[in-house]
Scaffold this motif. Structure first.
Motif, PDB file in Angstrom:
ATOM      1  N   PRO A 132     -18.653 -63.785 -28.737  1.00 52.86           N
ATOM      2  CA  PRO A 132     -18.023 -65.120 -28.682  1.00 52.86           C
ATOM      3  C   PRO A 132     -18.756 -66.005 -27.847  1.00 52.86           C
ATOM      4  O   PRO A 132     -18.886 -65.806 -26.459  1.00 52.86           O
ATOM      5  CB  PRO A 132     -16.468 -64.911 -28.488  1.00 52.86           C
ATOM      6  N   SER A 133     -19.004 -67.094 -28.038  1.00 54.57           N
ATOM      7  CA  SER A 133     -19.590 -68.291 -27.220  1.00 54.57           C
ATOM      8  C   SER A 133     -18.523 -69.469 -27.149  1.00 54.57           C
ATOM      9  O   SER A 133     -17.589 -69.572 -28.195  1.00 54.57           O
ATOM     10  CB  SER A 133     -20.805 -68.737 -27.592  1.00 54.57           C
ATOM     11  N   PRO A 134     -18.532 -69.876 -25.960  1.00 58.60           N
ATOM     12  CA  PRO A 134     -17.399 -70.831 -25.798  1.00 58.60           C
ATOM     13  C   PRO A 134     -17.266 -71.939 -26.957  1.00 58.60           C
ATOM     14  O   PRO A 134     -18.149 -72.656 -27.235  1.00 58.60           O
ATOM     15  CB  PRO A 134     -17.578 -71.627 -24.436  1.00 58.60           C
TER      16      PRO A 134
ATOM     17  N   SER B  87     -14.845 -67.245 -30.563  1.00 61.75           N
ATOM     18  CA  SER B  87     -14.051 -67.351 -29.298  1.00 61.75           C
ATOM     19  C   SER B  87     -12.638 -67.678 -29.524  1.00 61.75           C
ATOM     20  O   SER B  87     -11.785 -67.211 -28.964  1.00 61.75           O
ATOM     21  CB  SER B  87     -14.692 -68.334 -28.433  1.00 61.75           C
TER      22      SER B  87
ATOM     23  N   THR C 143     -10.873 -64.533 -30.559  1.00 61.09           N
ATOM     24  CA  THR C 143     -10.704 -63.722 -29.599  1.00 61.09           C
ATOM     25  C   THR C 143      -9.559 -63.993 -28.912  1.00 61.09           C
ATOM     26  O   THR C 143      -8.609 -63.334 -28.258  1.00 61.09           O
ATOM     27  CB  THR C 143     -12.124 -63.511 -28.765  1.00 61.09           C
ATOM     28  N   ASN C 144      -9.594 -65.479 -28.380  1.00 64.20           N
ATOM     29  CA  ASN C 144      -8.290 -65.971 -27.616  1.00 64.20           C
ATOM     30  C   ASN C 144      -7.142 -65.787 -28.237  1.00 64.20           C
ATOM     31  O   ASN C 144      -6.039 -65.390 -27.702  1.00 64.20           O
ATOM     32  CB  ASN C 144      -8.845 -67.305 -27.209  1.00 64.20           C
TER      33      ASN C 144
END
Length: 79
Positions: free
Chosen positions: A53-55, A60, A63-64
């Motif tokens: 995951p990249s911001p 991402s 994932t959050n």
């Protein structure tokens, strides 16, 4: 008789395209979406695709969201 490399490549591409089209065309909550997503997940896994995951990326965000539902491997199980 074994399939040619070109035939297998064409089949692989067709599967990827059809899965993508099916997912994009199916509204959230539609019966069968989970099954298609599971087939797509397995297709990606079988092809060795991994993502970090990249911001701000969809990975991402997923994932959050998943972190809101902690998993305890000792206590959480499907029986």
């Amino acid at each position: 008789m074994a399939a040619s490399k070109e035939a297998l490549n064409a089949l692989h591409t067709a599967i990827a395209e059809k899965l993508t089209e099916s997912i994009e065309a199916m509204p959230a909550g539609e019966k069968g979406l989970a099954a298609i997503l599971n087939v797509a997940r397995q297709f990606v896994k079988d092809n060795g695709i991994e993502a970090l995951p990249s911001p701000g990326s969809p990975m991402s965000k997923l994932t959050n969201k998943l972190s809101e539902y902690p998993f305890d491997p000792q206590g959480d199980s499907i029986n």
